[in-house]
Design a protein around this motif. Structure first.
Motif, short mmCIF file in Angstrom:
data_model
loop_
_atom_site.label_atom_id
_atom_site.label_comp_id
_atom_site.label_asym_id
_atom_site.label_seq_id
_atom_site.Cartn_x
_atom_site.Cartn_y
_atom_site.Cartn_z
N VAL A 87 -9.64 -6.58 5.71
CA VAL A 87 -8.99 -6.82 4.52
C VAL A 87 -8.21 -5.35 4.50
O VAL A 87 -8.84 -4.35 4.58
N PHE A 88 -6.88 -5.38 4.29
CA PHE A 88 -6.08 -4.12 4.11
C PHE A 88 -5.97 -4.05 2.49
O PHE A 88 -5.27 -4.79 1.79
N LEU A 89 -6.23 -2.69 2.07
CA LEU A 89 -6.15 -2.29 0.66
C LEU A 89 -5.15 -1.13 0.51
O LEU A 89 -4.89 -0.18 1.35
N ASN A 90 -4.49 -1.09 -0.67
CA ASN A 90 -3.64 0.08 -1.00
C ASN A 90 -4.76 1.14 -1.33
O ASN A 90 -5.58 0.85 -2.19
N PRO A 91 -4.54 2.36 -0.64
CA PRO A 91 -5.54 3.36 -0.66
C PRO A 91 -5.79 4.15 -2.24
O PRO A 91 -6.98 4.72 -2.38
N TYR A 92 -4.92 3.98 -2.93
CA TYR A 92 -4.72 4.46 -4.15
C TYR A 92 -5.01 3.80 -5.44
O TYR A 92 -5.55 4.06 -6.35
N SER A 93 -4.60 2.40 -5.03
CA SER A 93 -4.82 1.55 -6.44
C SER A 93 -5.95 0.44 -6.10
O SER A 93 -6.48 -0.22 -6.97
N GLY A 94 -6.21 0.22 -4.70
CA GLY A 94 -7.29 -0.87 -4.27
C GLY A 94 -6.47 -2.23 -4.29
O GLY A 94 -7.22 -2.88 -4.08
N LYS B 221 -15.87 2.22 -4.70
CA LYS B 221 -14.52 1.20 -5.14
C LYS B 221 -14.14 0.37 -4.02
O LYS B 221 -13.63 -0.67 -4.35
N ILE B 222 -13.91 0.94 -2.98
CA ILE B 222 -13.12 0.04 -1.94
C ILE B 222 -14.14 -1.02 -1.44
O ILE B 222 -13.60 -2.08 -1.37
N LYS B 223 -15.62 -0.51 -1.40
CA LYS B 223 -16.60 -1.62 -1.17
C LYS B 223 -16.48 -2.75 -2.15
O LYS B 223 -16.64 -3.94 -1.90
N GLU B 224 -16.61 -2.19 -3.43
CA GLU B 224 -16.61 -3.26 -4.33
C GLU B 224 -15.29 -4.13 -4.55
O GLU B 224 -15.42 -5.61 -4.53
N GLN B 225 -14.11 -3.36 -4.36
CA GLN B 225 -12.75 -4.34 -4.23
C GLN B 225 -12.95 -5.40 -2.95
O GLN B 225 -12.41 -6.55 -3.25
N ALA B 226 -13.34 -4.75 -1.83
CA ALA B 226 -13.24 -5.92 -0.71
C ALA B 226 -14.25 -6.85 -0.78
O ALA B 226 -14.02 -7.98 -0.07
N GLU B 227 -15.39 -6.76 -1.16
CA GLU B 227 -16.34 -7.74 -1.48
C GLU B 227 -15.85 -8.74 -2.47
O GLU B 227 -16.39 -9.77 -2.43
N LYS B 228 -15.04 -8.53 -3.34
CA LYS B 228 -14.30 -9.39 -4.31
C LYS B 228 -13.67 -10.45 -3.58
O LYS B 228 -13.33 -11.71 -3.63
N ILE B 229 -12.90 -9.79 -2.44
CA ILE B 229 -11.84 -10.90 -1.50
C ILE B 229 -12.82 -11.40 -0.62
O ILE B 229 -12.51 -12.87 0.04
N ILE B 230 -13.64 -11.09 0.15
CA ILE B 230 -14.45 -11.73 1.02
C ILE B 230 -16.18 -11.30 0.63
O ILE B 230 -16.92 -10.52 0.82
#
Length: 389
Positions: free
Chosen positions: A106-113, A64-73
């Motif tokens: 990219v910095f993400l909230n670890p609980y919500s992404g 999920k972290i990977k998926e969210q980060a790839e949306k940003i970059i």
């Protein structure tokens, strides 16, 4: 005696030529090195994006972290994902070396992404400092070579400087070891003492900085240093292959989603975990376990089969720290020694001061050379400075 004088003159000539050739490079590398030493401490004044309100729940899984980060970059390679403490944001590091360096986080909230901040690690003040330190702000193919060979020559300059510093007789020991200034002391004498006396006291530390710099700059130097320390393992960073290979079409889920919770439970005192997604269907998963904040040498490098999560041993020196031998530890400590982090804040202060003084040596050396080459040779009114060499 004539033979000794001839040898001394040859060493002096080498010292001068190398000093004049590399002076500007050594100055820039030393000054930028000073600034880089306290990077973490300086950045801590404006790093609010690295922290979140801790919650009583598990972090998002790695997929999920990977998926969210790839949306940003999008369309960029993820180098790794850094999982910290409960109050720390997750950092997703993107890195590509070709065709030109792309290095962002990219910095993400670890609980919500939830997205917090995007940072270009190759820009800003410390990005500028690092480019100067590694390649003099020149294209990498040119600048990195100039810096590497200049640092290697600086090693020779320091050793030759010690030979030239060594007093010819017992009467000159005092002159070599401390300043002897008074109201009649001319600037030439002061500059001479700054170059020689100060140079002597920081020479051993300067040799350490230059030596560790060469270890990072040259593969051949790295291998020689490792073998000289008695190493017999593979000193390269080796990522082993997964022991099983399963076609991606039959892979129903991401096994690495289970990995970080398992490791957090096993390494309760770890500072952080950096997960590296497998590069393809055959490579293993790499997790770097940081056991001390601000240090790299005692990290545990763990490798897991991407399909079964079975741990895989590596023939490299970069494995579990407890399995590292003396030579392995020496090489793994190289970067921490180079920036002084091995000695904590005291070590960093020493590295800062030594690097700063190293920057002064080419300045005082060039002034010394200039004063002898281009100033008229009138007899000074004060103390006569005999040729140091």
């Amino acid at each position: 005696m004539p033979k000794k004088k001839s040898t001394r003159k040859t060493i002096l000539k080498i010292h001068k030529i190398l000093g004049l050739t590399t002076g500007l490079v050594v100055f820039i590398v030393s000054i930028t090195g000073c600034l880089w030493v306290f990077k973490e401490e300086i950045e801590s004044f404006y790093d609010d994006h690295k922290y979140v309100a801790p919650q009583d729940q598990e972090f998002l899984v790695a997929s999920k972290i990977k998926e969210q980060a790839e949306k940003i970059i999008p369309n960029r390679t993820i180098h790794g994902v850094v999982y910290g403490k409960q109050h720390e944001a997750i950092e997703v590091v993107f890195y590509e070396a070709e065709p030109q360096i792309f290095y962002q986080s990219v910095f993400l909230n670890p609980y919500s992404g939830e997205f917090i901040k995007r940072i270009d690690n190759d820009s800003g003040f410390f990005g500028f400092v690092l480019k100067g330190h590694l390649r003099l702000w020149l294209p990498d193919a040119i600048g990195s070579r100039v810096v590497s060979y200049s640092v290697l020559m600086f090693l020779i300059i320091l050793v030759s400087g010690l030979v030239l510093w060594w007093p010819r007789n017992n009467k000159n020991w005092k002159q070599r070891l401390k300043f002897d200034w008074n109201t009649k002391t001319r600037w030439k004498r002061k500059n001479f003492d700054l170059h020689t006396v100060v140079g002597f006291y920081i020479m051993s530390f300067g040799l350490i900085l230059a030596f560790t710099g060469c270890v990072m700059a040259f593969n051949w130097f790295y291998f020689i240093a490792y073998k000289a320390a008695g190493g017999d393992n593979d000193p390269r960073f080796v990522i082993p292959e997964s022991e099983q290979v399963i076609a991606s079409t039959t892979k129903s889920n991401y096994e690495y989603d289970r990995l970080i919770p398992i490791l957090k439970n096993k390494y309760k005192d770890a500072h952080s975990f950096e997960l590296h997604y497998p590069e393809n269907d055959t490579t293993s998963i790499l997790v770097e376990v940081s056991n001390s904040k601000g240090l790299y040498y005692n990290m545990d490098y763990l490798f897991f089969d991407q399909y079964t999560l079975e741990e895989i041993e590596t023939p490299s020196i970069y494995g579990k720290y407890k399995n590292a031998r003396f030579a392995d530890k020496v090489i793994r400590m190289n970067y921490d020694i180079h920036i002084g982090a091995i000695g904590g804040i005291v070590g960093k202060i020493i590295a800062f001061l030594v690097s700063l003084i190293c920057a002064s040596l080419p300045v005082s050396g060039i002034l010394l050379w200039y004063g002898k080459q281009y100033k008229n040779k009138k007899k000074p009114k004060g103390r006569l400075i005999k040729d140091f060499y």
